[in-house]
Design a protein around this motif. Structure first.
Motif: not given
Length: 693
Positions: A159-173
């Motif tokens: 989806s365009g890598h608007y924000i790059r993340s991985n599966v271990t990142d904190m995701g609640h904020r």
């Protein structure tokens, strides 16, 4: 087998219907030989001949992708038994087993448009209560590409890598934006680890990484352990409700004689609603503050909403990224400037009120001021923490509810004590209760530092102004060095990673030492205006020049980093560090000139806008808006069941905005105003209103 093979599998199911594409296979004998020899085919248009294409083994891929997702080799015996019962139930077409299978996400069409997040059917899964009970888990999938060979495919799938993340990142904020979310319905006796192992084994070799967080699994009517905090919270809210009921019912319109009668009057909804809608000017009102606060609060509200929206699934999520990669989106990406506006206003109003004390009394009642500020900030802050920690998690559920609501609750339960001491902004977003409240901690700390500074300034103008300049300069240097040393940015550039956003917060954004520059500009402005050092008469041409300068400063500060917000931007130290160091100064000068022009009646026709009753009303509920917006955003993210179609108008989704303002009014008249009155009743005479939020 690389990740591109996995993508082709996901696309293949919808390909024929969408693009008139079909999988063309060779004759049976050649097909058998091709499978045995690992020959590779590609999707071809109708009537085209087979071509050898050395990249994707489609047949192997179809055979490898799990048709049914169930932990057959679970870590406990009951999980293995229930999994086999599920498979047997499917063979026998038993309704409960069909529901479990139906509730699990399937490969959709539109993956290359960003439709990669598939929730399945959350409610159908939790309704399964046959031979086994259903458990809904939201798995995170990370696809790894050779970004040089498949750059465009990588862009579309994520989806365009608007924000790059991985599966271990904190995701609640901050959302795991570029990870794919996949809803799976499994037997309740199986764990998240069982599902993770099953998916990892099934997808091994396909270029995918799987993570199933334990907190992302939900069962119907979960058993929650007893919590003293919850009991205390319910008691607190019942006590407030009792006081509100008594205060409202017993209010006869007269002022009470005893402190207890005054206390009940403080909790009268009739009185508080009347006050909150009373738009008459007060003696302590500073001209222009309401409008400046209102405009910046709305801009910040939209910026915060855009971040909350990044949690949601959209059928056209690539378009979401494209919109925020346009040049005009720099207005939202420069959100730090709008928080700087609040720091300026806080510095100005704090200094303004303290200078009033010095003029009247010759000294500052430090104890009284700190107590007044505590009653101004803490009761509503505490109420929100208690509600979000112990009450809100039980209110509803949904695919991401455990992530954006319950995870905040778990963090708050462990770290709330830091917020009680107003030191929570020193521990990073990962360990902060209600991360959007970092500004409260910074503001309190800067306020405490302002008290001795005002005493010095009152005794020695030269020494006081020198201290202000030196501390502001030191803060500027700290910002520059932090950005340069840690490779971070105060501007949300396109493609920034979740970890870089968290590092930017930890090492600069939430630290008063790094944000003091514009606060001190506000302090200095209050001093000069209070001592009539800026009384200048301007001609019409000079007034025009004043507003042209203001507009130019605002435009340059907001727009200068626009290149960082464009797709394909590669991070550079120096521009990021310069923006961080200089933008508070430029924005502070803009705020000073604008504020001075308004206070000296140079706004012209703009005075109608500036003096609008809307801003006067908003000023009374501004603290409530600031505190309640994220809980409401995350509530809506948590309960969302399915992907929707993104369009920019969702930024100002009317029902959500109305909810924020209604809840803000409610919290203002039930918590903030009553406790401010309690302070005036029990801790002193009528105090000067502190309008520093």
């Amino acid at each position: 087998m690389d990740a591109r093979a996995c993508v082709v599998l996901l696309l293949a199911a919808a390909a024929a219907a969408r693009d008139c594409i079909e999988l063309t296979l060779p004759p049976k004998s050649l097909l058998t030989e091709s499978i045995l020899n690992g020959t590779i085919f590609r999707l071809t248009a109708r009537n085209e001949s087979i071509e050898r294409y050395p990249q994707v083994n489609i047949m192997n891929l179809f055979n490898r992708f799990p048709k049914v997702v169930v932990p057959r080799n679970g870590t406990n015996e009951q999980c293995r038994i229930d999994s086999q019962m599920f498979l047997d139930g499917l063979d026998n077409l038993e309704l409960w087993a069909l529901k479990m299978f139906d509730a699990t996400a399937k490969p959709p069409s539109g993956i290359l448009s960003g439709n990669g997040n598939q929730y399945g059917d959350f409610d159908e899964c939790l309704s399964v209560d046959g031979a086994v009970q259903g458990k809904y888990c939201l798995a995170s999938l990370q696809i790894t590409f050779d970004k040089e060979r498949y750059r465009e495919l990588d862009y579309l799938i994520h989806s365009g890598h608007y924000i790059r993340s991985n599966v271990t990142d904190m995701g609640h904020r901050v959302p795991r934006y570029s990870s794919l979310l996949w809803g799976v319905c499994i037997p309740s006796s199986c764990s998240s680890f069982d599902l993770e192992e099953e998916l990892s084994h099934s997808l091994a070799g396909l270029g995918m990484r799987v993570k199933v967080h334990n907190t992302m699994c939900t069962v119907k009517n979960p058993k929650r352990p007893y919590s003293f905090g919850k009991t205390l919270s319910i008691t607190f809210f019942l006590a407030v409700l009792l006081l509100l009921s008594l205060g409202t019912l017993l209010d006869d319109g007269k002022e009470g004689d005893t402190n207890f009668e005054k206390l009940l009057n403080a909790f009268s909804l009739k009185r508080n609603l009347k006050k909150v809608f009373d738009l008459s000017d007060t003696p302590t009102r500073v001209k222009g503050v309401d409008a400046i606060r209102g405009v910046n609060a709305f801009a910040l509200l939209i910026a915060h909403k855009s971040m909350a929206m990044a949690h949601n699934p959209y059928v056209n999520k690539v378009h979401f990224s494209a919109v925020f990669g346009m040049p005009w989106a720099v207005v939202g990406r420069s959100a730090i400037l709008y928080t700087d506006s609040f720091l300026y206003l806080s510095g100005f109003l704090n200094a303004h009120n303290l200078l009033q004390d010095l003029d009247k009394k010759g000294t500052i009642d430090v104890k009284g001021r700190l107590l007044a500020r505590w009653f101004r900030l803490f009761p509503l802050f505490l109420s929100l923490m208690l509600f979000c920690t112990y009450i809100l998690p039980d209110v509803n559920n949904g695919p991401q509810w455990n992530l954006v609501v319950e995870e905040h609750s778990r963090v708050c339960e462990k770290t709330m004590w830091k917020s009680f001491l107003f030191i929570h902004n020193y521990f990073g977003f990962e360990e902060m209760c209600l991360t959007h409240t970092h500004q409260i901690g910074m503001d309190m700390q800067l306020y405490v530092a302002t008290l001795p500074l005002m005493l010095v300034l009152a005794k020695s103008r030269t020494l006081g102004l020198s201290l202000i300049f030196l501390v502001a300069a030191a803060s500027t240097v700290l910002r520059y060095l932090a950005i340069y040393w840690y490779d971070i940015s105060m501007f949300v550039y396109y493609g920034i990673s979740v970890q870089k956003l968290l590092d930017a917060a930890r090492f600069s954004y939430i630290l008063p030492t790094h944000r003091a520059t514009i606060y001190l500009i506000g302090v200095a402005m209050a001093y000069f205006m209070r001592n009539n050092k800026l009384n200048l008469a301007l001609s019409k041409n000079q007034v025009r020049l004043l507003w042209l300068t203001c507009l130019s400063l605002a435009a340059v500060t907001i727009v200068s980093p626009y290149r960082m917000g464009l797709e394909g931007y590669q991070y550079e130290h120096t521009p990021a560090a310069l923006f961080s160091a200089l933008s508070p100064i430029l924005w502070g000068v803009f705020m000073c000139l604008t504020h001075w022009g308004i206070c000296n009646d140079y706004a012209g026709i703009g005075t109608i806008f500036i003096e609008s009753p809307v801003f006067k009303f908003f000023n009374k509920i501004a603290y409530g808006v600031y505190l309640t917006q994220f809980p409401i955003f995350f509530y809506n993210v948590g309960v969302q069941r399915h992907a929707e179609h993104y369009n920019p108008l969702l930024l100002v989704h009317a029902p959500e905005m109305i909810s924020i303002f209604l809840v803000s009014i409610l919290t203002t008249v039930t918590i903030e105003m009553p406790f401010n009155k309690v302070y005036r009743i029990y801790f002193g005479k009528s105090q000067t209103k502190l309008k520093d939020k």
